[in-house]
Design an enzyme around this catalytic site. Structure first.
Site, PDB file in Angstrom:
ATOM      1  N   HIS A  32     -13.597  13.139   1.278  1.00 13.75           N
ATOM      2  CA  HIS A  32     -13.112  13.717   0.017  1.00 13.75           C
ATOM      3  C   HIS A  32     -13.989  14.956  -0.208  1.00 13.75           C
ATOM      4  CE1 HIS A  32     -11.431  14.233  -3.836  1.00 13.75           C
ATOM      5  NE2 HIS A  32     -11.693  13.070  -4.395  1.00 13.75           N
ATOM      6  N   ARG A  69      -8.420  12.964 -11.798  1.00 13.40           N
ATOM      7  CA  ARG A  69      -9.298  14.128 -11.776  1.00 13.40           C
ATOM      8  C   ARG A  69      -8.916  15.158 -10.718  1.00 13.40           C
ATOM      9  NH1 ARG A  69     -11.704  10.086 -14.055  1.00 13.40           N
ATOM     10  NH2 ARG A  69     -10.481   9.016 -12.505  1.00 13.40           N
ATOM     11  N   THR A  70      -8.746  14.708  -9.489  1.00  9.28           N
ATOM     12  CA  THR A  70      -8.545  15.673  -8.405  1.00  9.28           C
ATOM     13  C   THR A  70      -7.230  16.416  -8.601  1.00  9.28           C
ATOM     14  OG1 THR A  70      -9.674  14.059  -7.028  1.00  9.28           O
ATOM     15  CG2 THR A  70      -8.662  15.911  -5.898  1.00  9.28           C
ATOM     16  N   LYS A 106      12.549   8.188   3.268  1.00 10.05           N
ATOM     17  CA  LYS A 106      13.670   8.093   4.218  1.00 10.05           C
ATOM     18  C   LYS A 106      13.164   8.027   5.654  1.00 10.05           C
ATOM     19  CE  LYS A 106      16.185  11.291   1.234  1.00 10.05           C
ATOM     20  NZ  LYS A 106      16.537  12.711   1.152  1.00 10.05           N
TER      21      LYS A 106
HETATM   22  N1   CP Z   1     -13.058  11.341  -8.184  1.00  7.87           N
HETATM   23  C1   CP Z   1     -11.733  11.277  -7.917  1.00  7.87           C
HETATM   24  O1   CP Z   1     -11.287  11.564  -6.799  1.00  7.87           O
HETATM   25  O2   CP Z   1     -10.960  10.878  -8.963  1.00  7.87           O
HETATM   26  P1   CP Z   1      -9.399  10.739  -8.932  1.00  7.87           P
HETATM   27  O3   CP Z   1      -9.063   9.590  -7.989  1.00  7.87           O
HETATM   28  O4   CP Z   1      -8.989  10.453 -10.343  1.00  7.87           O
HETATM   29  O5   CP Z   1      -8.808  12.013  -8.402  1.00  7.87           O
END
Ligand code: CP
Length: 303
Positions: free
Chosen positions: A127, A48-49, A77
């Site tokens: 996040h 998603r992100t 490396k």
């Molecule tokens: N919600 C979320 O961060 O999903 P992803 O890990 O798929 O990006």
């Protein structure tokens, strides 16, 4: 707005502006980011992100370059994160980065000459853009900003999205947060102290059933196997809190279920048709919020 590394940095006014722009972009698209380049650096898996940031950039007329972990990058490396960021700052106008180390986005921001957007750092990091879209979803669906009871359920200790959401809810009035988890996965003290300091009512419990009946928002989380190192502990925790159709049916009218996704069984498939289920609409709101964020960052930089 320059770097976006944590939700505490937002003000209520900056959130209002961002969400107004997200709603506007739903109706009218533009190519304001033509000629701009976003670097997507994902050192951890993402669907998603990564794709929504890329889609957001492309929908606004911009371009995307990508780099992954493993053999594909010079980090294999031995190049440091800091050196990689110094270099990539020359190739892109904004860097969207996911990393497995808590604090990696702050390390990147300290050396970057272009904005860094934290797309998730570590199991006890943040996040922030997930929480922006969570909050936008809540406000769009409930049609109000204050006086909301949010139940955050499941893996609270090792779940950066739950941490970021708790911090951002502290920007609003008369909010109540109920943390529902096992004792082993309780929300960490730094978040609880922040909420207390900002006069946000919060409590914690192991009992999901009653809270789900009372909450306006049920925020379900995944027990992340990758962040619980001990297999026996993972087996013990998974399946402890599951939103079934029966649980969803016990929610009050107008209350919503959201989830950052992916889900691994903690919301059963038969909940998808419940009027409370909002988690797939939430994904669409996420695209709008990420478009608004990129436009805000990249066009204010031009001034
Ligand atoms: N919600 C979320 O961060 O999903 P992803 O890990 O798929 O990006």
């Amino acid at each position: 707005m320059h770097h976006v590394t944590k939700t505490q940095q937002f003000t209520r006014s900056s959130l209002d502006q961002l969400f107004a722009l997200a709603s506007q972009l739903e109706k009218t698209r533009d190519d304001c980011l033509k000629g701009k380049i976003m670097a997507a650096l994902f050192f951890e898996p993402s669907t998603r992100t990564r794709l929504s940031f890329s889609s957001a950039m492309l929908r606004l007329g911009g371009s995307v370059i990508t780099m992954e972990s493993g053999q594909a990058s010079s980090q294999s490396k031995g190049e440091t994160l800091e050196d990689s960021i110094r270099v990539i700052s020359n190739y892109a106008d904004v860097i969207v980065m996911r990393h497995n180390e808590t604090g990696a986005s702050d390390r990147a921001a300290a050396v970057a000459s272009v904005p860094i957007i934290n797309a998730g750092d570590g199991n006890m990091g943040q996040h922030p853009t997930q929480s922006l879209l969570d909050l936008y979803t809540i406000q769009r669906e409930l049609k109000r900003e204050d006086g909301i009871h949010v139940a955050i359920i499941g893996n609270l200790r090792y779940y950066r999205s739950a941490r970021s959401l708790s911090y951002i809810l502290g920007k609003y009035k008369d909010m109540k947060i109920t943390f529902v988890s096992s004792p082993e996965l309780q929300m960490a003290d730094d978040v609880k102290k922040y909420l207390t300091r900002h006069k946000v009512e919060w409590n914690e419990t192991e009992d999901m059933a009653q809270v789900v009946k009372e909450a306006d928002v049920v925020y379900q989380t995944r027990i992340a196997k990758e962040w619980i190192k001990n297999d026996a502990e993972y087996e013990k925790q998974k399946g402890r809190y599951i939103i079934t159709r029966k649980v969803a049916n016990s929610m009050k009218k107008g209350a919503i279920i959201i989830h950052p996704l992916p889900r691994i069984g903690e919301i059963t498939d038969d909940v998808d048709t419940s009027p409370h289920a909002v988690y797939f609409r939430q994904v669409g709101y996420g695209l709008l919020v990420r478009m608004a964020l990129l436009k805000t960052i990249l066009t204010s930089k031009q001034k």
